[in-house]
Design a protein around this motif. Structure first.
Motif, PDB file in Angstrom:
ATOM      1  N   LYS A 124       1.036  -1.069  -0.001  1.00 35.89           N
ATOM      2  CA  LYS A 124       0.267   0.034   0.182  1.00 35.89           C
ATOM      3  C   LYS A 124       0.622   1.771  -0.257  1.00 35.89           C
ATOM      4  O   LYS A 124       2.247   1.400   0.450  1.00 35.89           O
ATOM      5  CB  LYS A 124      -1.159   0.173   1.296  1.00 35.89           C
ATOM      6  CG  LYS A 124      -1.876  -0.917   1.491  1.00 35.89           C
ATOM      7  CD  LYS A 124      -2.597  -1.722  -0.195  1.00 35.89           C
ATOM      8  CE  LYS A 124      -4.079  -2.135   0.506  1.00 35.89           C
ATOM      9  NZ  LYS A 124      -4.271  -2.682  -0.924  1.00 35.89           N
ATOM     10  N   LYS A 125       0.256   2.527  -0.786  1.00 33.29           N
ATOM     11  CA  LYS A 125       0.939   3.760  -0.554  1.00 33.29           C
ATOM     12  C   LYS A 125      -0.049   4.187  -0.129  1.00 33.29           C
ATOM     13  O   LYS A 125      -0.860   4.739  -0.099  1.00 33.29           O
ATOM     14  CB  LYS A 125       1.445   4.351  -1.946  1.00 33.29           C
ATOM     15  CG  LYS A 125       2.275   5.221  -2.028  1.00 33.29           C
ATOM     16  CD  LYS A 125       2.501   5.246  -3.721  1.00 33.29           C
ATOM     17  CE  LYS A 125       2.876   6.880  -3.701  1.00 33.29           C
ATOM     18  NZ  LYS A 125       3.691   7.317  -5.218  1.00 33.29           N
ATOM     19  N   ALA A 135       4.067   0.046   5.175  1.00 33.09           N
ATOM     20  CA  ALA A 135       3.487   1.396   3.647  1.00 33.09           C
ATOM     21  C   ALA A 135       4.423   1.907   3.003  1.00 33.09           C
ATOM     22  O   ALA A 135       5.664   2.179   3.574  1.00 33.09           O
ATOM     23  CB  ALA A 135       2.315   2.024   4.257  1.00 33.09           C
ATOM     24  N   GLU A 136       4.434   1.763   1.611  1.00 31.38           N
ATOM     25  CA  GLU A 136       5.845   2.808   1.187  1.00 31.38           C
ATOM     26  C   GLU A 136       4.765   4.409   1.209  1.00 31.38           C
ATOM     27  O   GLU A 136       3.415   4.309   1.287  1.00 31.38           O
ATOM     28  CB  GLU A 136       4.942   2.144  -0.185  1.00 31.38           C
ATOM     29  CG  GLU A 136       5.610   3.590  -1.083  1.00 31.38           C
ATOM     30  CD  GLU A 136       6.172   3.628  -2.589  1.00 31.38           C
ATOM     31  OE1 GLU A 136       6.270   4.544  -3.627  1.00 31.38           O
ATOM     32  OE2 GLU A 136       5.072   2.554  -2.869  1.00 31.38           O
ATOM     33  N   VAL A 137       5.268   5.265   2.322  1.00 34.63           N
ATOM     34  CA  VAL A 137       5.103   6.337   2.372  1.00 34.63           C
ATOM     35  C   VAL A 137       5.664   7.476   2.029  1.00 34.63           C
ATOM     36  O   VAL A 137       6.583   7.994   1.199  1.00 34.63           O
ATOM     37  CB  VAL A 137       5.234   6.916   3.953  1.00 34.63           C
ATOM     38  CG1 VAL A 137       5.063   5.595   4.880  1.00 34.63           C
ATOM     39  CG2 VAL A 137       6.452   6.690   3.833  1.00 34.63           C
ATOM     40  N   VAL A 138       4.722   9.483   1.827  1.00 37.58           N
ATOM     41  CA  VAL A 138       5.217  10.118   1.022  1.00 37.58           C
ATOM     42  C   VAL A 138       5.117  10.991   2.300  1.00 37.58           C
ATOM     43  O   VAL A 138       4.090  11.573   2.741  1.00 37.58           O
ATOM     44  CB  VAL A 138       4.316  10.076   0.317  1.00 37.58           C
ATOM     45  CG1 VAL A 138       4.745  12.129  -1.201  1.00 37.58           C
ATOM     46  CG2 VAL A 138       4.255   9.940  -1.496  1.00 37.58           C
ATOM     47  N   THR A 162      10.432   2.056   2.185  1.00 40.43           N
ATOM     48  CA  THR A 162      10.139   2.979   0.790  1.00 40.43           C
ATOM     49  C   THR A 162       9.648   4.504   1.346  1.00 40.43           C
ATOM     50  O   THR A 162       8.500   4.925   1.305  1.00 40.43           O
ATOM     51  CB  THR A 162       9.630   2.844  -0.343  1.00 40.43           C
ATOM     52  OG1 THR A 162      10.304   1.123  -0.271  1.00 40.43           O
ATOM     53  CG2 THR A 162       9.274   3.041  -1.450  1.00 40.43           C
ATOM     54  N   HIS A 165       8.994   8.664  -0.073  1.00 40.21           N
ATOM     55  CA  HIS A 165       9.169   9.521  -0.861  1.00 40.21           C
ATOM     56  C   HIS A 165       9.217  10.945  -0.397  1.00 40.21           C
ATOM     57  O   HIS A 165       8.376  11.278   0.901  1.00 40.21           O
ATOM     58  CB  HIS A 165       8.452   9.524  -2.046  1.00 40.21           C
ATOM     59  CG  HIS A 165       8.781   8.381  -3.014  1.00 40.21           C
ATOM     60  ND1 HIS A 165       9.862   7.823  -3.526  1.00 40.21           N
ATOM     61  CD2 HIS A 165       7.791   7.273  -3.000  1.00 40.21           C
ATOM     62  CE1 HIS A 165       8.971   6.398  -3.489  1.00 40.21           C
ATOM     63  NE2 HIS A 165       8.033   6.169  -3.194  1.00 40.21           N
ATOM     64  N   HIS A 180       3.437  12.237  -7.534  1.00 37.24           N
ATOM     65  CA  HIS A 180       2.327  11.420  -6.979  1.00 37.24           C
ATOM     66  C   HIS A 180       0.985  10.706  -7.202  1.00 37.24           C
ATOM     67  O   HIS A 180       0.269  11.699  -6.630  1.00 37.24           O
ATOM     68  CB  HIS A 180       2.843  11.016  -5.543  1.00 37.24           C
ATOM     69  CG  HIS A 180       4.082  10.431  -4.857  1.00 37.24           C
ATOM     70  ND1 HIS A 180       5.159   9.609  -4.845  1.00 37.24           N
ATOM     71  CD2 HIS A 180       5.476  11.154  -4.663  1.00 37.24           C
ATOM     72  CE1 HIS A 180       6.282   9.677  -4.812  1.00 37.24           C
ATOM     73  NE2 HIS A 180       6.473  10.795  -4.394  1.00 37.24           N
ATOM     74  N   ALA A 209      -2.770   6.695  -4.741  1.00 42.33           N
ATOM     75  CA  ALA A 209      -2.684   6.635  -3.819  1.00 42.33           C
ATOM     76  C   ALA A 209      -3.600   5.797  -2.740  1.00 42.33           C
ATOM     77  O   ALA A 209      -4.397   5.757  -3.606  1.00 42.33           O
ATOM     78  CB  ALA A 209      -2.327   7.506  -2.205  1.00 42.33           C
ATOM     79  N   ASP A 210      -2.858   4.969  -2.376  1.00 42.38           N
ATOM     80  CA  ASP A 210      -3.768   3.656  -1.500  1.00 42.38           C
ATOM     81  C   ASP A 210      -4.978   4.553  -0.262  1.00 42.38           C
ATOM     82  O   ASP A 210      -5.442   4.574   0.497  1.00 42.38           O
ATOM     83  CB  ASP A 210      -3.686   2.739  -1.469  1.00 42.38           C
ATOM     84  CG  ASP A 210      -2.755   1.793  -2.353  1.00 42.38           C
ATOM     85  OD1 ASP A 210      -3.588   1.459  -3.211  1.00 42.38           O
ATOM     86  OD2 ASP A 210      -1.264   1.329  -2.374  1.00 42.38           O
TER      87      ASP A 210
END
Length: 264
Positions: A8-9, A32-35, A59, A61, A80, A83-84
Motif C-alpha cells: 500500500k502507498k 506501507a510505502e510513504v510520501v 520506501t 518519498h 505521486h 495512493a491507496d
C-alpha cells in the motif's frame, strides 16, 4: 491483531513533524510505502532521514509543496498521482481573540486546513474508487465540537473537515473505500510543544507545570488529565488505514482523552 500494509502507498500531508510524522512512522512500520510532505526541502529531507534511521528498509518519498494553495496540491498530485491511503493532516492553529482575527487569517486557515483536504481527497479518492479499495482520513479535532474561544477560526475549519469526511464517505457508498475523521485533543506535537514552551517562559513555570495547568484551565473535562502523545493519535490512524477497519466509515473517532463530554 497484526496490521500489514505491505503493497500500500500512503500520502500524508503535513508530515515532517508532530502528528503527521508519527502517522508516517506508524504506516511505514506496518509496511506501507510513504510520501512525506512539507513546506521546505530541508524539512522533508530531515524527516526522511529520521524515518530511515528507525526503519532502514522503508520506501519513502518526499515532496516540497505549500498545500495551502491549489498549485501546491497539484505539485503533490503530479509527483505521486496514485495512493491507496490518504491522510489529510496538514493544518495550522494560532490562538487569537475573536475580535482580533482579520479576514486574511480566516482565509488562510480555510485554505490550509480545509481546501488542502478537499483538493487532495477529490483527486486521490477517484483512483481509490476505480480500484475499489482505499482509505481517506481527515485529521479533525475535539475543537470541531468544543469550539475554543481562543481559536474560533481553527474550530470552524475542524468542523468543516468533519462534515466533508462524512459527506465523502456517503459519496463512496457501496465501495471498499472508507472515509473517516480522527479527533485528537491537545497532543504533544511540535506546534503544541512550542506554544506550551512560550507560555511556560511567560509565566515562569516548567513545561511540565505549564502542561498540567493548560489542561486544567483550558480542557477541564479531560478524563486523562494530560496532553496525549503523538503515537497515541497515530495508532488510531494506522488502524483506520488497515484492512481490519473495513466496516468503519463515515465515523468521527475521538482520541481526545474524554474532553468532549458526550457519549455519542
Amino acid at each position: 491483531m497484526r496490521i500489514d500494509l505491505s503493497g500500500k502507498k500512503a500520502v500524508v500531508s503535513g508530515s515532517t513533524a508532530g502528528i503527521g510524522f508519527g502517522i508516517v512512522q506508524g504506516l511505514a512500520a506496518a509496511g506501507a510505502e510513504v510520501v512525506i510532505t512539507g513546506r521546505t526541502r530541508q524539512r522533508v529531507d530531515q524527516a526522511i532521514e529520521r524515518l530511515k534511521a528507525d526503519l532502514p528498509d522503508v520506501t519513502a518519498h518526499g515532496v516540497e509543496a505549500d498545500l495551502g494553495t491549489a498549485e501546491g496540491c497539484q505539485a503533490l498530485i503530479d509527483a505521486h498521482p496514485e495512493a491507496d491511503i490518504l491522510v489529510n493532516n496538514v493544518g495550522i492553529f494560532r490562538p487569537t481573540p475573536f475580535f482580533d482575527i482579520p479576514d486574511e487569517d480566516w482565509e488562510q486557515f480555510f485554505q490550509v486546513n480545509v481546501m488542502s483536504a478537499v483538493r487532495l481527497s477529490r483527486h486521490y479518492a477517484q483512483g481509490m474508487k476505480k480500484r475499489d479499495w482505499g482509505r481517506v482520513l481527515f485529521l479533525s479535532s475535539e475543537s470541531a465540537l468544543n469550539i475554543p474561544t481562543e481559536m474560533v477560526h481553527y474550530g470552524m475549519t475542524k468542523s468543516a473537515v468533519q462534515s466533508i469526511s462524512r459527506g465523502l464517505a456517503k459519496v463512496l457508498s457501496g465501495t471498499k473505500v472508507t472515509v473517516n475523521a480522527v479527533l485528537p485533543g491537545p497532543t504533544r506535537s511540535e506546534g503544541v510543544g512550542k506554544m506550551l514552551h512560550e507560555m511556560a517562559e511567560e509565566k515562569g513555570l516548567s513545561e511540565q507545570e505549564m502542561e498540567e495547568r493548560f489542561v486544567k484551565e483550558n480542557r477541564p473535562t479531560s478524563i486523562i488529565q494530560r496532553v496525549a502523545d503523538v503515537e497515541e493519535v497515530a495508532n488510531m490512524v494506522v488502524y483506520l488505514a488497515s484492512p481490519q477497519a473495513s466496516a468503519t466509515t463515515g465515523a468521527a473517532l475521538r482520541v481526545e482523552g474524554g474532553i468532549v463530554d458526550t457519549m455519542a
